[in-house]
Design an enzyme around this catalytic site. Structure first.
Site, PDB file in Angstrom:
ATOM      1  N   GLY A 107      -2.818  -7.334   9.028  1.00 26.78           N
ATOM      2  CA  GLY A 107      -2.490  -7.991  10.287  1.00 26.78           C
ATOM      3  C   GLY A 107      -3.548  -7.578  11.295  1.00 26.78           C
ATOM      4  O   GLY A 107      -4.724  -7.472  10.950  1.00 26.78           O
ATOM      5  N   GLU A 108      -3.128  -7.286  12.492  1.00 20.29           N
ATOM      6  CA  GLU A 108      -4.048  -6.847  13.547  1.00 20.29           C
ATOM      7  C   GLU A 108      -3.668  -5.416  13.915  1.00 20.29           C
ATOM      8  O   GLU A 108      -2.598  -5.185  14.476  1.00 20.29           O
ATOM      9  CB  GLU A 108      -3.931  -7.803  14.743  1.00 20.29           C
ATOM     10  CG  GLU A 108      -5.247  -8.063  15.452  1.00 20.29           C
ATOM     11  CD  GLU A 108      -5.845  -6.803  16.061  1.00 20.29           C
ATOM     12  OE1 GLU A 108      -5.150  -6.140  16.855  1.00 20.29           O
ATOM     13  OE2 GLU A 108      -7.000  -6.459  15.734  1.00 20.29           O
ATOM     14  N   SER A 109      -4.528  -4.457  13.575  1.00 18.81           N
ATOM     15  CA  SER A 109      -4.151  -3.038  13.704  1.00 18.81           C
ATOM     16  C   SER A 109      -3.805  -2.649  15.139  1.00 18.81           C
ATOM     17  O   SER A 109      -2.887  -1.848  15.364  1.00 18.81           O
ATOM     18  CB  SER A 109      -5.267  -2.136  13.154  1.00 18.81           C
ATOM     19  OG  SER A 109      -6.471  -2.315  13.879  1.00 18.81           O
ATOM     20  N   CYS A 166      -5.420  -3.178   4.426  1.00 13.49           N
ATOM     21  CA  CYS A 166      -6.241  -3.708   5.518  1.00 13.49           C
ATOM     22  C   CYS A 166      -5.892  -3.034   6.851  1.00 13.49           C
ATOM     23  O   CYS A 166      -6.272  -1.897   7.069  1.00 13.49           O
ATOM     24  CB  CYS A 166      -6.157  -5.232   5.571  1.00 13.49           C
ATOM     25  SG  CYS A 166      -7.492  -5.989   6.530  1.00 13.49           S
ATOM     26  N   ARG A 226     -13.180  -0.253  11.698  1.00 11.79           N
ATOM     27  CA  ARG A 226     -12.485  -1.536  11.799  1.00 11.79           C
ATOM     28  C   ARG A 226     -13.449  -2.705  11.588  1.00 11.79           C
ATOM     29  O   ARG A 226     -14.606  -2.626  11.969  1.00 11.79           O
ATOM     30  CB  ARG A 226     -11.846  -1.699  13.196  1.00 11.79           C
ATOM     31  CG  ARG A 226     -10.800  -0.691  13.548  1.00 11.79           C
ATOM     32  CD  ARG A 226     -10.430  -0.694  15.031  1.00 11.79           C
ATOM     33  NE  ARG A 226      -9.952  -1.987  15.498  1.00 11.79           N
ATOM     34  CZ  ARG A 226     -10.688  -2.812  16.246  1.00 11.79           C
ATOM     35  NH1 ARG A 226     -11.912  -2.508  16.612  1.00 11.79           N
ATOM     36  NH2 ARG A 226     -10.197  -3.967  16.616  1.00 11.79           N
ATOM     37  N   ARG A 245     -11.549  -9.720   7.427  1.00 11.48           N
ATOM     38  CA  ARG A 245     -11.836  -8.821   8.574  1.00 11.48           C
ATOM     39  C   ARG A 245     -11.523  -7.373   8.198  1.00 11.48           C
ATOM     40  O   ARG A 245     -10.884  -6.636   8.954  1.00 11.48           O
ATOM     41  CB  ARG A 245     -11.024  -9.242   9.803  1.00 11.48           C
ATOM     42  CG  ARG A 245     -11.505 -10.521  10.448  1.00 11.48           C
ATOM     43  CD  ARG A 245     -10.631 -10.945  11.613  1.00 11.48           C
ATOM     44  NE  ARG A 245     -10.618  -9.936  12.651  1.00 11.48           N
ATOM     45  CZ  ARG A 245      -9.546  -9.657  13.410  1.00 11.48           C
ATOM     46  NH1 ARG A 245      -8.422 -10.298  13.242  1.00 11.48           N
ATOM     47  NH2 ARG A 245      -9.621  -8.742  14.341  1.00 11.48           N
ATOM     48  N   HIS A 263      -6.399  -7.065   0.284  1.00 10.85           N
ATOM     49  CA  HIS A 263      -5.020  -7.567   0.286  1.00 10.85           C
ATOM     50  C   HIS A 263      -4.568  -7.937  -1.130  1.00 10.85           C
ATOM     51  O   HIS A 263      -4.636  -9.107  -1.509  1.00 10.85           O
ATOM     52  CB  HIS A 263      -4.937  -8.843   1.138  1.00 10.85           C
ATOM     53  CG  HIS A 263      -5.148  -8.647   2.593  1.00 10.85           C
ATOM     54  ND1 HIS A 263      -4.115  -8.427   3.471  1.00 10.85           N
ATOM     55  CD2 HIS A 263      -6.276  -8.660   3.342  1.00 10.85           C
ATOM     56  CE1 HIS A 263      -4.597  -8.311   4.703  1.00 10.85           C
ATOM     57  NE2 HIS A 263      -5.908  -8.448   4.642  1.00 10.85           N
ATOM     58  N   GLU A 287      -1.633  -8.257  -2.139  1.00 11.27           N
ATOM     59  CA  GLU A 287      -0.412  -9.072  -2.025  1.00 11.27           C
ATOM     60  C   GLU A 287      -0.708 -10.570  -1.961  1.00 11.27           C
ATOM     61  O   GLU A 287       0.196 -11.392  -2.134  1.00 11.27           O
ATOM     62  CB  GLU A 287       0.420  -8.638  -0.810  1.00 11.27           C
ATOM     63  CG  GLU A 287      -0.115  -9.043   0.545  1.00 11.27           C
ATOM     64  CD  GLU A 287      -1.264  -8.197   1.079  1.00 11.27           C
ATOM     65  OE1 GLU A 287      -1.715  -8.458   2.211  1.00 11.27           O
ATOM     66  OE2 GLU A 287      -1.724  -7.276   0.359  1.00 11.27           O
TER      67      GLU A 287
END
Length: 197
Positions: A49-51, A81, A110, A140, A175, A177
């Site tokens: 996601g977005e850390s 991620c 990042r 990313r 990822h 998943e």
């Protein structure tokens, strides 16, 4: 064989895909958004996601300190991620106000592999995962800049660690998943079973 209960931190990111992978790997998956839900699981996945957003929401939901306490107490956790960034003791280039759960003695950079439009896939040999390469989906993605002595590097891409383990903590830049290959999740579920004794 026991069926461990594995939480997925459901604040932001690709939660549903981890649910499917955990189910295939023989665990009972539960969403974790509150401290009492965290207290009820045997292990935890911190999804991609977005850390920065995950960090801020964990603080807002009163989860950051309970997460740190459970990880310190030995609860197995797996971060993919953004989750890798969340499990790092140090971020090389944190955003303002960004905090981590910590637990893995590593420094993470990042967005190290570039922006969204530079996403890619690559086959990876992952120590502890049998049956040939794992398809790594990098979006990313961070990489591991450096690790402490107790951190085991499980996979490397382009000279950088992209999967690491320290005791009951596992993290990947990529990822698994998103691929339908549940072997990395199976490895983590075994780590949770092992911690339960």
């Amino acid at each position: 064989m026991s069926t461990p209960t594995v939480g997925v931190l459901a604040l932001q990111g690709d939660v549903r895909e981890h649910f499917a992978a955990l189910d295939a790997a023989g665990a009972e998956a539960r969403a974790v958004r509150r401290p009492e839900e965290l207290a009820a699981v045997d292990g935890l996945i911190i999804p991609g996601g977005e850390s920065t957003t995950i960090s801020k929401l964990a603080i807002a939901f009163g989860l950051m300190e309970p997460l740190r306490e459970r990880v310190r107490a030995g609860m197995p956790a797996y971060g993919s991620c953004a989750g890798m960034i969340m499990l790092a003791d140090k971020i090389l280039d944190p955003r303002s106000g960004q905090e981590t759960v910590g637990g893995i003695d590593m420094i993470v950079r990042r967005n190290a592999f570039g922006r969204q439009n530079e996403s890619f896939e690559a086959p990876l040999a992952v120590t502890g995962v049998e049956g040939g390469p794992v398809e790594g989906v990098f979006i990313r993605a961070p990489w591991v800049e450096s690790t402490g002595a107790r951190v085991e590097t499980l996979a490397v891409y382009d000279g950088h660690p992209v999967a690491v383990r320290q005791d009951g903590l596992l993290s990947t830049s990529f990822h698994p998943e998103l691929t339908g290959d549940h072997r990395v999740h199976a490895l983590f579920v075994e780590m949770v079973r092992s911690a339960l004794g």
